[in-house]
Design a protein around this motif. Structure first.
Motif, PDB file in Angstrom:
ATOM      1  N   HIS A  99     -64.415 -33.950  46.095  1.00  0.00           N
ATOM      2  CA  HIS A  99     -64.189 -33.371  44.766  1.00  0.00           C
ATOM      3  C   HIS A  99     -63.005 -34.101  44.121  1.00  0.00           C
ATOM      4  O   HIS A  99     -61.855 -33.712  44.294  1.00  0.00           O
ATOM      5  N   HIS A 116     -69.327 -31.681  43.918  1.00  0.00           N
ATOM      6  CA  HIS A 116     -68.788 -32.937  44.430  1.00  0.00           C
ATOM      7  C   HIS A 116     -69.113 -34.016  43.403  1.00  0.00           C
ATOM      8  O   HIS A 116     -70.147 -33.980  42.732  1.00  0.00           O
ATOM      9  N   ASN A 149     -73.153 -33.681  49.741  1.00  0.00           N
ATOM     10  CA  ASN A 149     -71.913 -34.447  49.719  1.00  0.00           C
ATOM     11  C   ASN A 149     -72.000 -35.567  50.752  1.00  0.00           C
ATOM     12  O   ASN A 149     -72.707 -35.450  51.756  1.00  0.00           O
TER      13      ASN A 149
END
Length: 269
Positions: free
Chosen positions: A251, A27, A143
């Motif tokens: 991402h 990420h 994330n």
């Protein structure tokens, strides 16, 4: 200048994209400090006008950075980038069902796909860090958490759905400062859309995000919510289009554009 505690913060955009093209999956929060990051959504040309209208009607959640013509896979935001290969991870959708999560979508690309690139809150995170505001998800190596809310985006034809938000815990004494810093970056979603009680926007449990990972709050932290580009992806999924490609949440495309707060809604070069 920006803090440089993590090696990926110092990696330039072209090198970051090259690493992702070679297969690195990560990420992108904390990567390439000082550069604009972008969400990606690609839909068949016949649905592009309506999706653009959806984005324009919801600028906080979907700040448009670029719209790439049918079949093309490059953008002026990132010199030499291949939008089919240079994000760490993608999702491929058919009639609202997730059919693949590749790291390279060349085999899934179609000549009728129009690609939308929209702003991302990862862009403003280095500015928060520079001001001494902690980023708990980076501290914890996860994330950022993202949630569907009870707020509805303004629809456009078949595109409609909830506003999705990302959450960052902020020490109570720093909340106003975080809001002020991000207010001047509308191309990265701007100021928070909600501060405080998750239940007020329909979030039942912060420990169970719809996307990303849960983050532990520290004593004295307040949950702060910013509009999230996954709002556009959710509208596409709910529309059950025959085909679509999106980034995997968290991402992003790292562009060559430098991010500077300017309050104009434009991306400074």
């Amino acid at each position: 200048m920006f803090t440089r505690q993590r090696p990926e913060a110092q990696v330039g955009p072209r090198e970051a994209r090259a690493r992702f093209r070679r297969g690195l999956v990560a990420h992108t929060s904390g990567w390439s400090h000082g550069y604009v990051q972008a969400n990606l959504v690609s839909v068949p040309r016949m649905h592009a006008i309506a999706l653009r209208r959806f984005a324009v009607r919801n600028p906080r959640a979907c700040p448009l950075l670029d719209v790439v013509g049918a079949g093309n896979y490059w953008t002026d935001l990132a010199y030499g980038a291949d939008l089919r290969r240079d994000l760490p991870a993608y999702q491929v959708w058919r009639k609202g069902d997730l059919i693949a999560e590749p790291t390279d979508v060349r085999d899934y690309w179609r000549s009728d796909l129009v690609t939308f690139l929209t702003g991302c809150t990862f862009t403003f995170e280095p500015f928060l860090e520079r001001a001494g505001i902690p980023l708990r998800h980076l501290e914890q190596g996860v994330n950022v958490p993202m949630y569907r809310t009870n707020r509805k985006a303004m629809g456009a034809r078949r595109f409609r759905g909830p506003v999705v938000v990302s959450m960052r815990p902020v020490p109570a004494a720093m909340v106003d400062q975080a809001a002020s810093i991000t207010r001047d970056m509308p191309f990265a979603h701007g100021e928070p859309v909600h501060i405080g009680s998750p239940a007020a926007i329909g979030i039942r449990d912060l420990a169970r995000p719809d996307f990303g990972d849960p983050v532990r709050l520290h004593d004295g932290d307040v949950p702060v919510f910013w509009a999230c580009g996954v709002t556009l992806q959710e509208a596409v999924v709910k529309a059950k289009l025959p085909y679509a490609i999106t980034h995997a949440p968290g991402h992003m495309l790292i562009t060559d554009r430098r991010a500077k707060p300017n309050g104009t809604g434009e991306i400074p070069v």
